[in-house]
Motif scaffolding. Structure first.
Motif, short mmCIF file in Angstrom:
data_model
loop_
_atom_site.label_atom_id
_atom_site.label_comp_id
_atom_site.label_asym_id
_atom_site.label_seq_id
_atom_site.Cartn_x
_atom_site.Cartn_y
_atom_site.Cartn_z
N GLN A 1 33.38 38.28 46.42
CA GLN A 1 34.20 37.10 46.08
C GLN A 1 33.63 35.84 46.72
OE1 GLN A 1 38.23 37.97 47.25
NE2 GLN A 1 38.53 39.50 45.66
N ALA B 1 37.34 48.52 42.04
CA ALA B 1 37.52 47.25 42.76
C ALA B 1 36.21 46.47 42.87
CB ALA B 1 38.11 47.51 44.15
N ASP C 1 35.41 45.14 39.41
CA ASP C 1 36.27 43.99 39.08
C ASP C 1 35.85 42.74 39.84
OD1 ASP C 1 37.75 45.46 37.29
OD2 ASP C 1 39.49 45.70 38.60
N ALA C 2 35.41 42.89 41.10
CA ALA C 2 34.96 41.73 41.89
C ALA C 2 33.72 41.11 41.25
CB ALA C 2 34.68 42.16 43.33
N TYR D 1 28.84 46.52 34.49
CA TYR D 1 28.67 45.08 34.58
C TYR D 1 27.20 44.67 34.81
CZ TYR D 1 28.64 40.30 36.12
OH TYR D 1 28.33 38.97 36.24
N LYS E 1 32.86 41.30 38.11
CA LYS E 1 33.28 40.65 36.86
C LYS E 1 34.01 39.34 37.15
CE LYS E 1 34.66 43.62 33.48
NZ LYS E 1 35.32 44.82 32.90
N ALA E 2 34.75 39.30 38.23
CA ALA E 2 35.51 38.10 38.59
C ALA E 2 34.58 36.93 38.91
CB ALA E 2 36.42 38.39 39.78
N VAL E 3 33.55 37.17 39.70
CA VAL E 3 32.65 36.07 40.07
C VAL E 3 31.64 35.78 38.97
CG1 VAL E 3 32.94 36.37 42.56
CG2 VAL E 3 31.05 37.55 41.40
N ALA E 4 31.39 36.78 38.11
CA ALA E 4 30.49 36.65 36.94
C ALA E 4 29.10 36.15 37.32
CB ALA E 4 31.13 35.78 35.88
N LEU F 1 30.84 33.45 45.14
CA LEU F 1 31.15 32.49 44.07
C LEU F 1 30.74 31.07 44.46
CD1 LEU F 1 32.47 32.27 41.27
CD2 LEU F 1 34.64 31.82 42.41
N VAL G 1 34.19 43.97 48.56
CA VAL G 1 34.91 43.17 47.56
C VAL G 1 35.00 41.71 48.04
CG1 VAL G 1 37.18 42.78 46.51
CG2 VAL G 1 36.19 45.08 46.54
N THR G 2 35.40 41.52 49.31
CA THR G 2 35.53 40.17 49.86
C THR G 2 34.18 39.45 49.86
OG1 THR G 2 37.37 40.87 51.24
CG2 THR G 2 36.24 38.87 51.92
#
Ligand code: DQA
Length: 141
Positions: free
Chosen positions: A61, A83, A86-87, A118, A89-92, A64, A57-58
Motif C-alpha cells: 500500500q 490479501a 488485493d493490495a 495480477y 490490485k489496489a495500488v495497480a 502507491l 500488505v502495508t
C-alpha cells in the motif's frame, strides 16, 4: 525508475533453509545482488522482507505514488494470500513475481499463485537471476 523489491516469509533464512532447493547464498547476498543489478541499470530501488502477511500488505500500500514497479517473491503467501493479491490490485503498480525455485515441479500446493492473477510477468526456477530478469524486464519495457 524506482523499483520496490518485496520478499516474503523465510526468505531471510536463505543460505540456511533447504540449501538443496534454495542454494547456499544468503539474504544479504541477495540484497547485494539486487543492488548491483539495479546500479548497473541506473534503477533506484528499495528492498523489504517480512515474515508477516499484514506487513507485506502495508508495504505494498505504501508503494502507491512512490514506486514505478514492484518485484515480489511472496514465498509461501504466494499460494494462500488473497490479501496480497488485493493490495497489488489496489495500488495497480506494474508487478513482476519471482520464485527462486521451479514451483511447478514441486508439491501440488505450490502450483497455484494468487499473485499470478495480477502479475504481468512471472519468473520461476532461475534463482537470484530471476530478480535480474525482472529488473531488466521493467528497464526494457
Ligand atoms: C518460493 C517458493 C514458495 O513455494 C516457497 O513457499 C518459498 C519460496 C521460491 O522462491 O521458490 O518460500 O517463493
Amino acid at each position: 525508475m524506482k523499483v520496490k523489491v518485496i520478499n516474503g516469509p523465510n526468505l531471510n533464512m536463505l543460505g540456511i533453509r533447504e540449501p538443496g532447493i534454495y542454494g547456499s547464498s544468503t539474504y544479504k547476498d541477495l540484497e547485494a545482488f539486487v543492488a548491483s543489478v539495479c546500479a548497473k541499470h541506473g534503477v533506484e530501488h528499495e528492498m523489504f522482507q517480512s515474515n508477516s502477511e499484514g506487513d507485506i500488505v502495508t508495504e505494498i500500500q505504501q508503494c502507491l505514488g512512490r514506486f514505478d514497479a514492484i518485484i515480489i517473491n511472496p514465498a509461501a503467501y504466494t499460494h494462500t494470500s488473497v490479501a496480497i493479491l488485493d493490495a497489488l490490485k489496489a495500488v495497480a503498480i506494474p508487478t513482476a513475481e519471482v520464485h527462486l525455485s521451479e514451483v511447478s515441479e514441486r508439491e501440488q500446493f505450490r502450483h497455484f499463485s494468487y499473485v499470478s492473477l495480477y502479475a504481468e510477468k512471472v519468473i520461476t526456477g532461475k534463482g537470484f537471476d530471476g530478480y535480474k530478469e525482472a529488473i531488466e524486464y521493467f528497464v526494457s519495457k
